[in-house]
Structures are given as C-alpha cells and as structure tokens.
Write a protein that holds these residues in place. Structure first.
Motif, PDB file in Angstrom:
ATOM      1  N   ILE A 195      42.235 -19.710  44.744  1.00 17.07           N
ATOM      2  CA  ILE A 195      41.202 -20.652  45.193  1.00 17.07           C
ATOM      3  C   ILE A 195      40.463 -21.161  43.963  1.00 17.07           C
ATOM      4  CG2 ILE A 195      39.151 -20.951  46.641  1.00 17.07           C
ATOM      5  CD1 ILE A 195      40.054 -18.475  48.234  1.00 17.07           C
ATOM      6  N   ILE A 196      40.307 -22.485  43.854  1.00 18.73           N
ATOM      7  CA  ILE A 196      39.536 -23.027  42.729  1.00 18.73           C
ATOM      8  C   ILE A 196      38.494 -24.000  43.265  1.00 18.73           C
ATOM      9  CG2 ILE A 196      41.478 -22.787  41.130  1.00 18.73           C
ATOM     10  CD1 ILE A 196      41.726 -25.882  41.148  1.00 18.73           C
ATOM     11  N   PRO A 197      37.396 -24.190  42.538  1.00 21.60           N
ATOM     12  CA  PRO A 197      36.431 -25.207  42.947  1.00 21.60           C
ATOM     13  C   PRO A 197      37.101 -26.585  42.904  1.00 21.60           C
ATOM     14  CG  PRO A 197      35.542 -23.845  41.171  1.00 21.60           C
ATOM     15  CD  PRO A 197      36.992 -23.530  41.281  1.00 21.60           C
ATOM     16  N   LEU A 253      40.897 -21.199  34.601  1.00 24.43           N
ATOM     17  CA  LEU A 253      39.433 -21.141  34.599  1.00 24.43           C
ATOM     18  C   LEU A 253      38.975 -19.894  33.857  1.00 24.43           C
ATOM     19  CD1 LEU A 253      38.777 -22.076  38.315  1.00 24.43           C
ATOM     20  CD2 LEU A 253      37.759 -23.252  36.407  1.00 24.43           C
ATOM     21  N   ASP A 287      30.616 -23.059  36.869  1.00 24.59           N
ATOM     22  CA  ASP A 287      29.954 -22.361  35.760  1.00 24.59           C
ATOM     23  C   ASP A 287      30.945 -21.699  34.817  1.00 24.59           C
ATOM     24  OD1 ASP A 287      30.659 -20.276  37.383  1.00 24.59           O
ATOM     25  OD2 ASP A 287      28.616 -19.854  38.054  1.00 24.59           O
ATOM     26  N   GLU A 288      32.220 -22.107  34.907  1.00 27.08           N
ATOM     27  CA  GLU A 288      33.220 -21.692  33.925  1.00 27.08           C
ATOM     28  C   GLU A 288      33.804 -22.946  33.285  1.00 27.08           C
ATOM     29  OE1 GLU A 288      35.719 -18.002  35.477  1.00 27.08           O
ATOM     30  OE2 GLU A 288      35.542 -19.588  36.948  1.00 27.08           O
ATOM     31  N   GLU A 299      39.435 -10.407  43.030  1.00 25.78           N
ATOM     32  CA  GLU A 299      40.715 -10.221  43.735  1.00 25.78           C
ATOM     33  C   GLU A 299      40.434  -9.512  45.048  1.00 25.78           C
ATOM     34  OE1 GLU A 299      43.857  -9.725  40.003  1.00 25.78           O
ATOM     35  OE2 GLU A 299      43.977  -8.367  41.714  1.00 25.78           O
ATOM     36  N   PRO A 309      38.304 -17.236  41.133  1.00 19.21           N
ATOM     37  CA  PRO A 309      37.775 -17.412  39.769  1.00 19.21           C
ATOM     38  C   PRO A 309      36.311 -16.992  39.694  1.00 19.21           C
ATOM     39  CG  PRO A 309      37.816 -19.520  40.908  1.00 19.21           C
ATOM     40  CD  PRO A 309      38.436 -18.508  41.850  1.00 19.21           C
ATOM     41  N   GLY A 310      35.858 -16.761  38.481  1.00 20.50           N
ATOM     42  CA  GLY A 310      34.472 -16.360  38.278  1.00 20.50           C
ATOM     43  C   GLY A 310      33.471 -17.330  38.877  1.00 20.50           C
ATOM     44  N   SER A 311      33.818 -18.631  38.873  1.00 18.98           N
ATOM     45  CA  SER A 311      32.903 -19.642  39.396  1.00 18.98           C
ATOM     46  C   SER A 311      32.614 -19.460  40.880  1.00 18.98           C
ATOM     47  CB  SER A 311      33.490 -21.049  39.192  1.00 18.98           C
ATOM     48  OG  SER A 311      33.321 -21.469  37.864  1.00 18.98           O
ATOM     49  N   ARG A 313      30.503 -15.475  43.380  1.00 22.47           N
ATOM     50  CA  ARG A 313      29.224 -15.247  44.067  1.00 22.47           C
ATOM     51  C   ARG A 313      29.397 -15.272  45.583  1.00 22.47           C
ATOM     52  NH1 ARG A 313      29.513 -20.332  42.153  1.00 22.47           N
ATOM     53  NH2 ARG A 313      28.961 -22.098  43.499  1.00 22.47           N
TER      54      ARG A 313
END
Lengths: 90, 173
Positions: A83-85, B47, B85-86, A20, A8-10, A13
């Motif tokens: 994968i997610i936070p 997300l 941050d999402e 992907e 994900p974008g989160s 970094r």
C-alpha cells in the motif's frame, strides 16, 4: 501461509506503527476487513464511502489493483499486498 | 552518476551520456515513441527516509552506469504538502524489464512492491486527475492560476497522448 501486507512509514500511523501485517482472506477486500478489525478506522482511510480505493494505491505482488479486479481481486497464500500513498505514485 | 543539484526537487541517477543528449527511453537501440512510453514505461516506487534512499542510491548508481537500470530519481525532501512524510524514489524501466529490476531492488532491501505505469501517472496529472487537483488544492492559487496550471498540464501531457508516433522527449525537471 497467509497474505503479507506491507505498509510504508508514511502510512504506519494508521496501523499502530506496524509496517508489516499478515492476514487471511479470499479477496483483497477480506484482507482490508481483517485490517479494520486489527486497526479500527483504517478501512476509512483506504476506501471511500462509495467503496472505491481512495488516498492510496494498493498492489498485489507489484501490480496495481486498478489493472486487476480491484478490491474483488482474489489472493492466495504467500501473496504480498503493498500500500502506498496516492501522492507517492508520480 | 548521481546528480544532486540543490535547485532541483529531485536527485537524479543517470548514465553520463544523458549529458550529451542520449535518451534513457531506448529499447533495442531505438528511441521509444510517446505511444511506446505510454504502453511500456513505468517505475518501481521505493519509499523511505532520505538517509536510507541516499545509501540505496549509492548502491544503484553502478547499475545505472552499466545500463542495467535506465534512470532513477528521488525526492530531496518529503512532499509534506501532499501528505507524505517519507521521500519517494522512482526506479524507471520498461515493463518488459521490470522483473529483472525488481530482483535488484529486493537485493538491496526494498520490500514494498509497487509498479506504477507512466500512463497512469500522466492521467493523474491531467486536468481533473487526482494528483493534479490535489496539488492545486495544496497551493494557494487564485482561479486564474489554477486554470493556467491545468492548461499547461493539458498541453504538455495531453501532447503525448495526441502524438503517439513521435519520439518521446523527457521534460526538464
């Protein structure tokens, strides 16, 4: 056909902005090692020094590794790892 | 219908009958018990940027109206204090329906495939759980308040585990 990892974008970094990534491996841990080779330092964000998943939840085809065999879960061509936070889980 | 109340942390999508007391945790016409919710209930995690989730919400709303999807909520703004941050959208359903719901989500461009059970989420919000302890750490609470938060979590969430045969009552959010 390799295993696809969806980020994900989160978390991008940690992955040089990628969302992907495709890799080969027999187990989830192999895939994370491939990630570490491509994105140095990322393994430390995903796994703590004791070898446990930390800061994130990792899913194989939608199922949390916690209900599978954790990092030893085997993968096959065409599988998708998401994968997610950790904090996004509820 | 989409309920966008600025005083709430979340934007909700639910069937209008919820407003007259109907539950969304229903299976074959029967309200689910706490034990059934812990066994079967969960959500697909989506997300994304708030603007994209707003567009997805508009597409999903008719499917909630037609009862194909029980209920959805998503963040009004990212939980930056928790390192995200999402915005997070949670598309709730019974595990036995999750594959059908996933097909819908994938049609609307969702790629990340993450199913989280309600039981797992609740365990993480119990005292000592990863999410509750991280949330407490992100706040500047004194020790008294920290303990009060833990006691409240234990009372509210622990109740579900201790009373599996009672009908599940969703919390006000």
């Amino acid at each position: 056909m390799p295993v696809k990892i969806i980020i994900p974008g989160s978390l991008k970094r940690w992955f040089d902005g990628e969302t992907e990534y495709s890799c080969q491996g027999e187990r989830i841990l192999d895939c994370i090692d491939r990630l570490e080779e491509r994105f140095p330092g990322v393994k430390g964000h995903l796994i703590d020094p004791k070898g446990n998943i930390s800061n994130v939840l990792i899913f194989l085809n939608g199922d949390n590794l916690r209900i599978l065999d954790g990092l030893s879960t085997t993968v096959k061509d065409g599988d998708e790892i998401s994968i997610i936070p950790l904090a996004a889980s509820g | 219908m989409i309920q966008d109340n600025p005083e709430s942390k979340f934007i909700f999508i639910f069937h209008p009958k919820i407003l007259i007391g109907k539950k969304y945790t229903v299976r074959n016409g029967q309200e689910m018990t706490n034990g059934e919710v812990l066994q079967y209930w969960g959500k697909w995690i989506v997300l994304g940027e708030k603007s994209w989730l707003d567009k997805v919400a508009i597409k999903l709303d008719p499917l909630v109206e037609s009862k194909e999807i029980p209920v959805i909520k998503y963040d009004r703004e990212p939980s930056v204090n928790l390192g995200i941050d999402e915005c997070v959208m949670m598309v709730y359903c019974d595990r036995r329906d999750r594959d059908r719901i996933w097909q819908i989500l994938s049609r609307f461009g969702v790629k990340l495939k993450a199913w989280v059970t309600e039981k797992e989420t609740m365990e993480m919000w119990l005292p000592g759980g990863l999410l509750l302890e991280r949330w407490i750490a992100s706040k500047d609470f004194d020790e008294f308040t920290q303990n009060a938060v833990r006691e409240d979590a234990q009372a509210r969430i622990g109740y579900l585990f201790d009373h599996p045969d009672e009908i599940f009552v969703p919390w006000e959010q």
